[in-house]
Design a protein around this motif. Structure first.
Motif, PDB file in Angstrom:
ATOM      1  N   SER A  59       0.875  -1.144  -0.010  1.00 16.79           N
ATOM      2  CA  SER A  59      -0.060  -0.087   0.486  1.00 16.79           C
ATOM      3  C   SER A  59       0.772   1.417   0.077  1.00 16.79           C
ATOM      4  O   SER A  59       2.068   1.251   0.601  1.00 16.79           O
ATOM      5  CB  SER A  59      -0.786  -0.483   1.347  1.00 16.79           C
ATOM      6  OG  SER A  59      -1.677   1.324   1.366  1.00 16.79           O
ATOM      7  N   LEU A  62       0.002   7.550  -4.476  1.00 15.71           N
ATOM      8  CA  LEU A  62       0.297   7.330  -5.708  1.00 15.71           C
ATOM      9  C   LEU A  62       0.969   8.830  -5.978  1.00 15.71           C
ATOM     10  O   LEU A  62       1.659   8.352  -6.599  1.00 15.71           O
ATOM     11  CB  LEU A  62      -1.301   7.386  -6.531  1.00 15.71           C
ATOM     12  CG  LEU A  62      -1.669   5.870  -6.832  1.00 15.71           C
ATOM     13  CD1 LEU A  62      -2.697   5.705  -6.924  1.00 15.71           C
ATOM     14  CD2 LEU A  62      -0.929   4.365  -6.512  1.00 15.71           C
ATOM     15  N   SER A  84      -8.533   0.073 -12.614  1.00 13.25           N
ATOM     16  CA  SER A  84      -7.408  -0.235 -12.165  1.00 13.25           C
ATOM     17  C   SER A  84      -7.001  -1.273 -13.806  1.00 13.25           C
ATOM     18  O   SER A  84      -7.861  -2.618 -13.709  1.00 13.25           O
ATOM     19  CB  SER A  84      -6.865  -0.517 -11.462  1.00 13.25           C
ATOM     20  OG  SER A  84      -6.194  -1.415 -11.342  1.00 13.25           O
ATOM     21  N   ALA A 103      -7.141  -4.847  -5.908  1.00 13.91           N
ATOM     22  CA  ALA A 103      -6.899  -3.412  -5.514  1.00 13.91           C
ATOM     23  C   ALA A 103      -7.412  -2.919  -5.010  1.00 13.91           C
ATOM     24  O   ALA A 103      -8.904  -2.668  -5.964  1.00 13.91           O
ATOM     25  CB  ALA A 103      -5.657  -3.229  -7.106  1.00 13.91           C
ATOM     26  N   TYR A 105      -8.993   1.462  -4.020  1.00 14.95           N
ATOM     27  CA  TYR A 105      -8.556   2.189  -3.874  1.00 14.95           C
ATOM     28  C   TYR A 105      -9.396   3.642  -2.477  1.00 14.95           C
ATOM     29  O   TYR A 105     -10.328   3.272  -3.005  1.00 14.95           O
ATOM     30  CB  TYR A 105      -8.680   2.682  -5.334  1.00 14.95           C
ATOM     31  CG  TYR A 105      -8.400   4.456  -5.769  1.00 14.95           C
ATOM     32  CD1 TYR A 105      -7.465   4.837  -5.915  1.00 14.95           C
ATOM     33  CD2 TYR A 105      -9.588   5.298  -5.540  1.00 14.95           C
ATOM     34  CE1 TYR A 105      -7.631   6.215  -6.275  1.00 14.95           C
ATOM     35  CE2 TYR A 105      -9.395   6.395  -5.644  1.00 14.95           C
ATOM     36  CZ  TYR A 105      -8.774   7.511  -6.202  1.00 14.95           C
ATOM     37  OH  TYR A 105      -8.021   8.368  -6.475  1.00 14.95           O
ATOM     38  N   LEU A 156      -3.856   3.583  -3.003  1.00 15.13           N
ATOM     39  CA  LEU A 156      -4.000   2.621  -3.858  1.00 15.13           C
ATOM     40  C   LEU A 156      -3.167   0.978  -2.624  1.00 15.13           C
ATOM     41  O   LEU A 156      -2.048   0.838  -2.453  1.00 15.13           O
ATOM     42  CB  LEU A 156      -3.212   1.716  -4.468  1.00 15.13           C
ATOM     43  CG  LEU A 156      -3.300   0.639  -5.641  1.00 15.13           C
ATOM     44  CD1 LEU A 156      -5.100   1.043  -6.401  1.00 15.13           C
ATOM     45  CD2 LEU A 156      -2.648   0.644  -6.810  1.00 15.13           C
ATOM     46  N   VAL A 173      -3.121   2.436 -13.321  1.00 14.23           N
ATOM     47  CA  VAL A 173      -4.754   3.222 -12.456  1.00 14.23           C
ATOM     48  C   VAL A 173      -5.088   3.834 -13.501  1.00 14.23           C
ATOM     49  O   VAL A 173      -3.477   4.805 -13.902  1.00 14.23           O
ATOM     50  CB  VAL A 173      -4.015   3.384 -11.207  1.00 14.23           C
ATOM     51  CG1 VAL A 173      -5.372   4.244 -10.872  1.00 14.23           C
ATOM     52  CG2 VAL A 173      -3.662   1.689  -9.933  1.00 14.23           C
TER      53      VAL A 173
END
Length: 178
Positions: A59, A62, A84, A103, A105, A156, A173
């Motif tokens: 994790s 971003l 993604s 994944a 977010y 993420l 992404v």
């Protein structure tokens, strides 16, 4: 009589001058345009989430995502979305693929906004993180007027399946705005 003549001449000059000072004003109509620009999104070009053993998660934030709306609209609104791809390594066989559904977010709150309107994160807290099994709302603007911007630094999280193989995994992404 000489005095009377001077008073009459002075009165004539005052009347003549008053006519000039009382001229009608002149109006000028002025026009101009306010140009509208575009709606755009900027994102980091890459992000590293670190490493972990199968059965664990990686994790990281971003980096800054920014929506810039220079359309100068009377009623401005937009929605930023995120999707993604799967994450793969090697030959992208089943054990070398981590699906997009692994994944999650969360956008978090904005680090900066400009302009007017209601800026709303898609997922304000980690507890609201959403799996990227489908397109998700990252951020919205409603009830805006004129130009505006919003910047956030999303997180993420990728849950690494227990059967994942060793390797450097890569996926994409994608943020978009409309």
């Amino acid at each position: 009589m000489r005095i009377h003549y001077s008073v009459a001449a002075a009165a004539a000059m005052v009347v003549a001058g008053a006519g000039l000072a009382g001229a009608a004003p002149g109006d000028t109509t002025v026009t101009f345009s306010v140009s509208g620009g575009s709606l755009a999104i900027t994102v980091p070009t890459s992000a590293g989430l670190g490493s972990a053993l199968p059965g664990n998660s990686v994790s990281s934030q971003l980096g800054n995502v920014t929506v810039t709306d220079t359309r100068a609209l009377l009623s401005a609104a937009w929605t930023a979305s995120v999707t993604s791809t799967s994450f793969t390594t090697g030959g992208a066989t089943a054990p070398e693929t981590i699906p997009a559904s692994a994944a999650s977010y969360w956008s978090g709150t904005a680090s900066a906004t400009t302009g007017t309107g209601t800026f709303t994160p898609g997922q304000a807290t980690a507890g609201q993180a959403q799996a990227l099994t489908t397109s998700r709302t990252a951020y919205t603007l409603t009830s805006g007027t004129g130009n505006n911007t919003a910047t956030w630094n999303p997180t993420l999280i990728v849950a690494i399946p227990g059967g994942a193989v060793n390797g450097a995994y890569t996926g994409t992404v994608t943020h978009s705005v409309a």
